[in-house]
Design an enzyme around this catalytic site. Sequence first.
Site, short mmCIF file in Angstrom:
data_model
loop_
_atom_site.label_atom_id
_atom_site.label_comp_id
_atom_site.label_asym_id
_atom_site.label_seq_id
_atom_site.Cartn_x
_atom_site.Cartn_y
_atom_site.Cartn_z
N ASP A 42 1.66 3.88 3.97
CA ASP A 42 0.72 3.94 5.12
C ASP A 42 1.04 2.89 5.86
O ASP A 42 2.06 2.58 6.51
CB ASP A 42 -0.62 3.71 4.17
CG ASP A 42 -1.72 4.48 4.64
OD1 ASP A 42 -2.17 4.07 6.04
OD2 ASP A 42 -2.38 5.61 4.03
N HIS A 76 -6.03 1.80 8.18
CA HIS A 76 -5.96 2.83 7.37
C HIS A 76 -5.61 2.45 5.94
O HIS A 76 -6.04 2.82 4.95
CB HIS A 76 -5.25 4.24 7.90
CG HIS A 76 -5.24 5.32 7.26
ND1 HIS A 76 -4.43 5.60 6.44
CD2 HIS A 76 -6.35 6.46 7.44
CE1 HIS A 76 -4.76 6.85 5.92
NE2 HIS A 76 -5.61 7.36 6.37
N SER A 101 -7.23 11.85 3.34
CA SER A 101 -6.79 10.59 2.92
C SER A 101 -7.25 9.93 1.82
O SER A 101 -6.84 9.23 0.94
CB SER A 101 -6.69 9.70 4.17
OG SER A 101 -5.71 9.95 5.14
#
Length: 631
Positions: free
Chosen positions: A148, A208, A426
């Site tokens: 990620d 994120h 996600s």
Amino acid sequence: MKRILLSVVFGLVIAQIASLGVLASPPAKNPKISADAVAKDPTERISVIIQYKSDPGPLEEAAVSRMGGSVRFALHSIRAHAVSVPVSALEQLAANPNVAYISKDRALGGRASSNSITGAEFTTEPINANAVWKKGYLGSNIGVAIIDSGITPVQDLSSPLLGILLGQPSPLQFPSAAGEVSPGRNGRIVYSQNFVPGETDALDHYGHGTHVAGLIAGNGSQSSGVLYTRTFEGTAPNANLINLRVLDAYGAGTDSSVIAGIEAAIALKSTYNIRVINLSLGRPIWESYTQDPLCQAVEQAWKAGIVVVAAAGNNGRDLALNPEGYGTIEAPGNDPYVITVGAMRTMATAAINDDLIASYSSKGPSFGDQIAKPDIVAPGNLVSSLQFTGDPLAANNPTFYTYYSFYQALGSQSPSNAYFPLSGTSMSTAVTSGAVADLLQAMPGLTPDQVKAILMRNADRSYFPATSSVTDTVTGEVYKANYDVFTIGAGYLDINASITNAAANVASMPAGNAMSPTAVYDANTGDTTLVPSSTALWGSTALWGASNVYGSTAFVNGSTALWGSTALWGASDPEGFTALWGSTALWGSGTPQAATALWGSDNLNGSTALWGATGQNGGYVVWYQSAPFEK
């Protein structure tokens, strides 16, 4: 203007050929080169991934060099090179008998969006994670690789508070060194490595990855105790994290970086007991999963004994192909081996009987291969997880927050500096990855295929409505969802039922693969069937029979119709399946090789029908595909 001039020149050439009595057909597309690679100016340099039939060496590097290109690095897991080369050289490179396929090194990004929240959304309660924690399954000693935007250490990623009660070490105090990448100093972040070109550290410069990490393995230490009314824990609050950073400060990355991260996870599997890879990212599908280098890489991880959990995508609201958003699954979630996860809305309750699918959650079947996806659904809408000091995603979106009063008994109506909300597949992917870690702690001998089969067989399908809809408050557009295998897969993740069932049937655990089936349409009858691989364990009888995975009326072996002509997806439904399978829709003349309605003439960076131009939010470039919140 350039396009107009090219059209004029092309017209003159055709006229000259015709005057000679010869009308040439357009040159055939080279099947060894992806369409998005050749649809460029021939003089332009392009980054591509060249997959070979045998592992490339000096001869292949020399061939690239002769064509004016350069090899950036090797991707040995898929027998490939990441290469920079002129577009004009692609045909000559493809002529090499050892070259299997050349594809553009495509852009991709995380699958999440942000907003403030007005009601509690739940992550662990709907999937019964609390019940497995009471049995001692916290993901302990299981390594989860998070590929990620990196992870910045925060208190909730230390050794869990639950561990204190079990005699384990107390939470670590983290040093805040800006360039910290060494393993062992970051609590349960046991290893970190960066794969973003031009960067040197694996910290999260976007926001994120840390949010995803909290949903997988946060221990809730910043929201635990008598002063708190709610604890934000991940589904595996004692799992170890392997931090492989592939997305930059804008949430953008490339296929080659992700593949390099996957290769690192495979190489480190034994060292850190990596049993799970979390891929909360994606991009459009351009070719079959059998050629796509990203899909080929995740299959190598799967074959190495690592469960790969991937996001379905956030494109369920795209109606370019059909009125209900089918055919919008993203890569690598289109690969039949991986566990692909859609997103549910928990409707501010811990129980699941009122939960609904998020309208943005991408639906199957997959483009081109017609793979039935997603495989499962899990909570992913309006879920709060970790932020850190200076978190760019939170800082650049100051209206996205979780109030202290949301989880503190005497909390203020001020934004928390520890947690904030995101929505998207996600998030549901991360929730599922943590659940997989719990299952593997309980039964470490399971293969990736057995894990997938167990989760799908024990998914909850008992309460879903036939349909639901959401009306966009701005546009007035109504987004309809049918609760079928292309929307919810096998059903709602239930990790307690999965562990209980697996323990009870450990002696009869089947062998074989758990490849997601293929949807096959019969234009003559208007019927559709799901056909499993001949080697898939779905074909087993009794306990592992297909009807026990997808339901007694939802999965067949190809001998009868999945949905007949009068059923939900039959020929009598002009708004649903007939639109999906029609001559001008998903499987019609528009394909990834053309400028399709779904993807447009370019990929993530293009002004396409689905993706649109890159967005701006207060000067902050948003590269990820946004997921609209639903309240």
